[in-house]
Write an enzyme that holds these catalytic residues in place. Structure first.
Site, mmCIF file in Angstrom:
data_model
loop_
_atom_site.group_PDB
_atom_site.id
_atom_site.type_symbol
_atom_site.label_atom_id
_atom_site.label_comp_id
_atom_site.label_asym_id
_atom_site.label_seq_id
_atom_site.Cartn_x
_atom_site.Cartn_y
_atom_site.Cartn_z
ATOM 1 C CG ASP A 1 -8.028 -1.196 -24.207
ATOM 2 O OD1 ASP A 1 -7.971 -2.366 -23.997
ATOM 3 O OD2 ASP A 1 -7.165 -0.278 -24.056
ATOM 4 C CD GLU B 1 -0.195 -6.829 10.560
ATOM 5 O OE1 GLU B 1 -0.724 -5.751 10.582
ATOM 6 O OE2 GLU B 1 -0.824 -7.665 10.729
ATOM 7 N N PRO C 1 0.851 -1.231 -0.141
ATOM 8 C CG PRO C 1 -0.746 -1.528 1.532
ATOM 9 C CD PRO C 1 0.538 -2.150 1.195
ATOM 10 N NE ARG D 1 -5.494 -5.764 -21.586
ATOM 11 C CZ ARG D 1 -5.734 -4.410 -22.312
ATOM 12 N NH1 ARG D 1 -4.947 -3.218 -22.035
ATOM 13 N NH2 ARG D 1 -6.614 -4.320 -23.092
HETATM 14 N N1 4FD Z 1 -2.821 -1.524 -2.331
HETATM 15 C C1 4FD Z 1 -1.727 -3.556 -1.389
HETATM 16 C C2 4FD Z 1 -0.561 -4.395 -1.589
HETATM 17 C C3 4FD Z 1 -0.168 -5.428 -0.667
HETATM 18 C C4 4FD Z 1 -0.924 -5.360 0.614
HETATM 19 C C5 4FD Z 1 1.291 -6.207 2.474
HETATM 20 C C6 4FD Z 1 3.285 -4.539 3.321
HETATM 21 C C7 4FD Z 1 1.000 -5.090 3.404
HETATM 22 C C8 4FD Z 1 -2.534 -3.845 -0.543
HETATM 23 C C9 4FD Z 1 3.589 -5.341 2.305
HETATM 24 C C10 4FD Z 1 2.238 -4.322 3.832
HETATM 25 C C11 4FD Z 1 2.802 -6.139 1.652
HETATM 26 C C12 4FD Z 1 -1.899 -2.630 -2.718
HETATM 27 C C13 4FD Z 1 0.111 -7.196 1.998
HETATM 28 N N2 4FD Z 1 -2.361 -4.622 0.370
HETATM 29 N N3 4FD Z 1 -1.056 -5.999 1.452
HETATM 30 O O1 4FD Z 1 -1.283 -2.624 -3.661
#
Ligand code: 4FD
Length: 270
Positions: free
Chosen positions: A168, A115, A88, A153
């Protein structure tokens, strides 16, 4: 392109590799794809991949040693790869990022669970952190699949009808026009007449208008502040601006006719 996914749930991937466009890309040797179990690189009898966080708190952190060993092994097989962590905290993935990644010879995706991953892995082994959007998943696997799908793709020769990837939504940075197929009437709603007319110039014009109005109604953010805010966007063309102006005039006409006939609203209202 060589794609390697490092995960503690490699069983999630065969179903992904074995269907649709991804499968065709593998069969046509446009890509190679494999999911590798990080646990295979964990030492000790129990092949542990996570541990408690220093400083306390709930949740677990992915241990650095199995991750570094797995990344090193993947790089040995595919030395020209970029190593991507799905998190994230990454740069938010979009069609432009997909286009960039589609140019590379290899991608190694690191899927975190728990986490997060030990910060030293991010500092020393990760080339790029990517997020698929501002929400939290239980792991990076589904995010990796979304990125892989969008990237593969775009690799030349992967999509059957050439440049269908180029035409697209987002390739022209506006939404696509509405689509219809048979039957000509469905539950009382007809297909727009122009599409049955066989007049290809008219159809092209209708599609341009349809795409523009859908963008305005569903994703006005794609039209705002072009191209300043979004350097990947071209400015609107003369033709597109003319279409928007025609709607503007039409709406103004409707408003005018209402104002002339209607009573004045009570003052103090909005
Ligand atoms: N929004 C995303 C990617 C992974 C995830 C995770 C650190 C949490 C959301 C590393 C914290 C990986 C995204 C696993 N959540 N969770 O792309």
């Amino acid at each position: 392109m060589d794609i390697t996914v490092l995960t503690i749930f490699p069983e999630m991937f065969p179903g992904f590799w074995e269907h649709g466009i991804i499968r065709r890309a593998i069969e046509g040797e446009a890509i190679s794809a494999s999911a590798v179990n990080i646990r295979d690189y964990a030492e000790g009898r129990h092949h542990v991949t996570d541990d408690r966080p220093y400083g306390g708190g709930c949740g677990m952190v992915m241990k650095p040693e199995p991750l570094s060993a797995a990344i090193r092994a993947a790089r040995e097989k595919h030395p020209w790869s970029r190593t991507v962590l799905l998190t994230p905290q990454g740069r938010v993935f979009d069609q432009r990022a997909a286009r960039e990644l589609s140019q590379l010879d290899g991608l190694i995706f690191v899927c975190g669970r728990y986490e997060g991953v030990d910060e030293r892995i991010i500092e020393d082994y990760i080339d790029e952190e990517i997020s698929i959007g501002d929400y939290v998943l239980t792991g990076g696997e589904i995010a990796a699949m979304a990125v892989i799908d969008a990237v593969v793709r775009l690799i030349p020769g992967v999509l059957g009808g050439e440049d269908s990837a180029g035409k697209d939504s987002f390739s022209e940075d506006l939404l696509e026009h509405a689509h219809y197929t048979r039957p000509p009437h469905f539950e009382g709603t007809p297909v727009p007449e122009v599409l049955l007319s066989g007049n290809h110039a008219k159809i092209e014009q209708w599609r341009l208008e349809s795409g523009l109005i859908r963008t305005f109604l569903k994703r006005p953010d794609l039209l705002e502040n072009r191209p300043q805010n979004r350097p990947q966007n071209r400015p609107l063309t003369r033709e597109e601006i003319d279409i928007l102006k025609r709607w503007c005039r039409e709406i103004e006409g409707i408003i005018q006719s209402q104002t002339l006939c209607g009573a004045d609203p009570p003052s103090g209202g909005q």
